[in-house]
Design an enzyme around this catalytic site. Sequence first.
Site, PDB file in Angstrom:
ATOM      1  N   ASP A 464     -31.841  30.057  46.073  1.00  0.00           N
ATOM      2  CA  ASP A 464     -31.124  30.694  45.078  1.00  0.00           C
ATOM      3  C   ASP A 464     -29.930  29.648  44.348  1.00  0.00           C
ATOM      4  O   ASP A 464     -29.834  28.614  44.852  1.00  0.00           O
ATOM      5  CB  ASP A 464     -30.481  31.638  45.749  1.00  0.00           C
ATOM      6  N   ASP A 524     -32.201  40.732  39.596  1.00  0.00           N
ATOM      7  CA  ASP A 524     -31.724  41.320  40.504  1.00  0.00           C
ATOM      8  C   ASP A 524     -31.911  42.929  40.376  1.00  0.00           C
ATOM      9  O   ASP A 524     -31.268  43.807  41.289  1.00  0.00           O
ATOM     10  CB  ASP A 524     -30.189  41.035  40.709  1.00  0.00           C
TER      11      ASP A 524
HETATM   12  C1  DGJ Z   1     -28.456  36.517  44.285  1.00  0.00           C
HETATM   13  C2  DGJ Z   1     -29.934  36.942  44.510  1.00  0.00           C
HETATM   14  O1  DGJ Z   1     -30.331  37.120  43.329  1.00  0.00           O
HETATM   15  C3  DGJ Z   1     -30.204  38.177  45.234  1.00  0.00           C
HETATM   16  O2  DGJ Z   1     -31.632  38.418  45.384  1.00  0.00           O
HETATM   17  C4  DGJ Z   1     -29.734  37.699  46.769  1.00  0.00           C
HETATM   18  O3  DGJ Z   1     -30.525  36.635  47.228  1.00  0.00           O
HETATM   19  C5  DGJ Z   1     -28.181  37.165  46.387  1.00  0.00           C
HETATM   20  N1  DGJ Z   1     -27.878  36.332  45.569  1.00  0.00           N
HETATM   21  C6  DGJ Z   1     -27.550  36.580  47.849  1.00  0.00           C
HETATM   22  O4  DGJ Z   1     -26.414  36.240  47.895  1.00  0.00           O
END
Ligand code: DGJ
Length: 748
Positions: A464, A524
């Site tokens: 990430d 997300d």
């Molecule tokens: C952003 C990501 O897109 C989410 O899926 C998740 O992993 C969060 N970060 C965790 O902090």
Amino acid sequence: MIEVNNGLFHLKNGALSCLLRVTRYGLLEQIHFGAPVETGDVDALACNPGLGWGSSLLLNEADSASCPEHISLAWSGNGRGDFRESPLEMDGSATDFCYVNHRILDAAPAMECGLPQSHGSCETLEITLEQKNARLYLYFSLYETALTRRAVLENLGSDPIELHKLMSFSMDLPGAYHMTTFNGGWAAEMNKTVTPVTRSRVVSESRTGASSNMTNPGFLLSEADANEDSGHVYGFNLVYSGNHYASAQLSHQGLTRVMQGISPANFCAVLQPGEKFETPEAVLSYSGEGFGGLSARMHKFVLDHIVSEYWKDRERPVLYNSWEGCMFDFDQKRLLGLAKQAKDLGCELFVLDDGWFGARNHDKAGLGDYNVNTKKLPQGLAGLSAKVQKLGLQFGLWFEPESVNEDSDLYRAHPDWALTDGFPTITGRHQLLLDLTRAEVRDYIVDNVSRILDTCGISYVKWDMNRHSVAVGKKAHDYILGLYDVLRRIFEPRPYLLLESCSSGGNRFDLGMLCYGPQVWASDNTDPISRLEIQGSLSYLYPQSTFGAHVSASPHAQTLRATPLTTRGNVAFFGCLGYELDLKHLAPIEVQEIKAQIELYKQHRRLFQFGAFRRLKNGWQVSLDGTTAAGVFHGLMNAAPGYEMLRLKGMEPEKRYHLRTRAQKIRVGQFAHLLKHVVPVNVNPEGGVIAAADKRIGLDDGVEGYHVTGSALNSGILLQPLFRGTGYDKNQRTQGDYGSNLYIIEEE
Ligand code: DGJ
């Protein structure tokens, strides 16, 4: 095949032709790019400036065809007669690169600077242009479904060169086009935006330090009347994860100049004598069969030449991810409870997301540290992983290695490792980026991540990165080179690891990241109705096996929209399926539905992940080896809806098929206020009896099946009616808002 004949170069295969010619003044003319043509068509295809256009500059007053402004070029200078946008700017001066020689290579030459590039067999044309102090190498690599281009500038002089702009390619196409870009922001990626390209330049650019959720590097040029199945469409993309730039502009003479490369914003690379600068590789494709035809070519290119050999056609496990269900609030007991439930539902991989290390109990602390939080996980990651594996699941782990919180041991020890711009720090999601241009920072990441990967039984990594950068220009490019170095050192020796990259969702959905890991977390935003746009837009340029698609809770966390679980599943089927919600509170009827979803997905996994993807008017279709799946999706329901057609594409007309719906249930709670009309007792629609029944009882919905020819399917069949308030019937599609159906069509 690359044919060379007296200054004429023809790169040609069954899908496309690129015809180039060196003019007598050493300019590189773009005679044609598009449908396959014959070399002998050159005179008919080339621009003929005739007697010229008034005020323009001529390289030779005796030759009206010597006006650089009026011909179609595959590269152009600055000043010196071509006043359109130039792909190269250096030293604030005019440029005048002319042809000196060429070579045909039986592969694509390897990059020297560490940028990722396409792989697999191809032929490459290297054309060398020169001016007094510099040499420019232009590479054209011909693959079955695309042409890739990149440029390399070399300083031949004795003084440094200040390079301000070097695009990966530039080309002129006769005609006017519409430019389709994919724009957005966090949780709202990939909004399809169509802009007519006229005399004012249309620019698609990212300056955030990453390829960005604001505008994807991939874009299209299409004729105004092109549609899904017909018309001329060009597709472009960049094998790069940093700041990018693409532009298109129509000239007065009716040529559209299109170019793409690293964003020139604030860019300045100083090339010492003898030094080179390499651009990322750009991917160019074409189809005369509309957007659908172009997507098919881009999908094939990505699978064959971008995704690693190991993963390009390897089926992906159905995963459970802890994030939306738990966020930072978990311990081993809770995780193992979820893992057990996930296993019972049919999941194959359990992914522990953020929150397992340091003081990471919220997003204000801990990033940069790798010590496992033993309060949450007393047996460490290895202990948790062993228990998860014992349940029969693979174990996956989330990392955010490029970032650091100021409240972390790493930052306290090495505050200077954070990336700065020389001004007071500004944070995003309470974090800074680490300066990946520094070798010791990269080593720290590689050592820590590798150690955990090798000791904790990990099969899957979610990588990430959650903020935009403060680095601009060349520094931003060097950061991306640093990132690629880290990814290469971690993942090349471990090709079996399934790497899903992520950047606040789809903030770095690009071909560069796909060279290291075959999947990207698309957004997300897991609301299925939003996903119809996000995944639908991605499908223009990226095959469905490159994106994760998860079923999450309803009402949705970002849109607060309530959607049926069936639709959440039906949308996520058209990607790499996962589940991301708290399983503890699932109603029995939801457990049944999820089990059925996963069972069906596994049964047709290759079809969903690798089938030929097609966009339909009211849904999506995938086809592979005689089986097709089609999803039909609805928005808000109108009263008394009329007939609805399912028109498939590419079914074999003579063959017979069996079409059936995926069995779906409609929850009785949906009828709460109607029940009094059909049952003898007057139950409280908001009461406990209905609530309890709603969790357990589902009525068959949309039961439908036909034996039918491919010809009828291509022509369009009429689906069972939608609910109209006139009664319940299991053959009717009783859906309400955001309903959907999934059809499986098998050759008989
Ligand atoms: C952003 C990501 O897109 C989410 O899926 C998740 O992993 C969060 N970060 C965790 O902090």
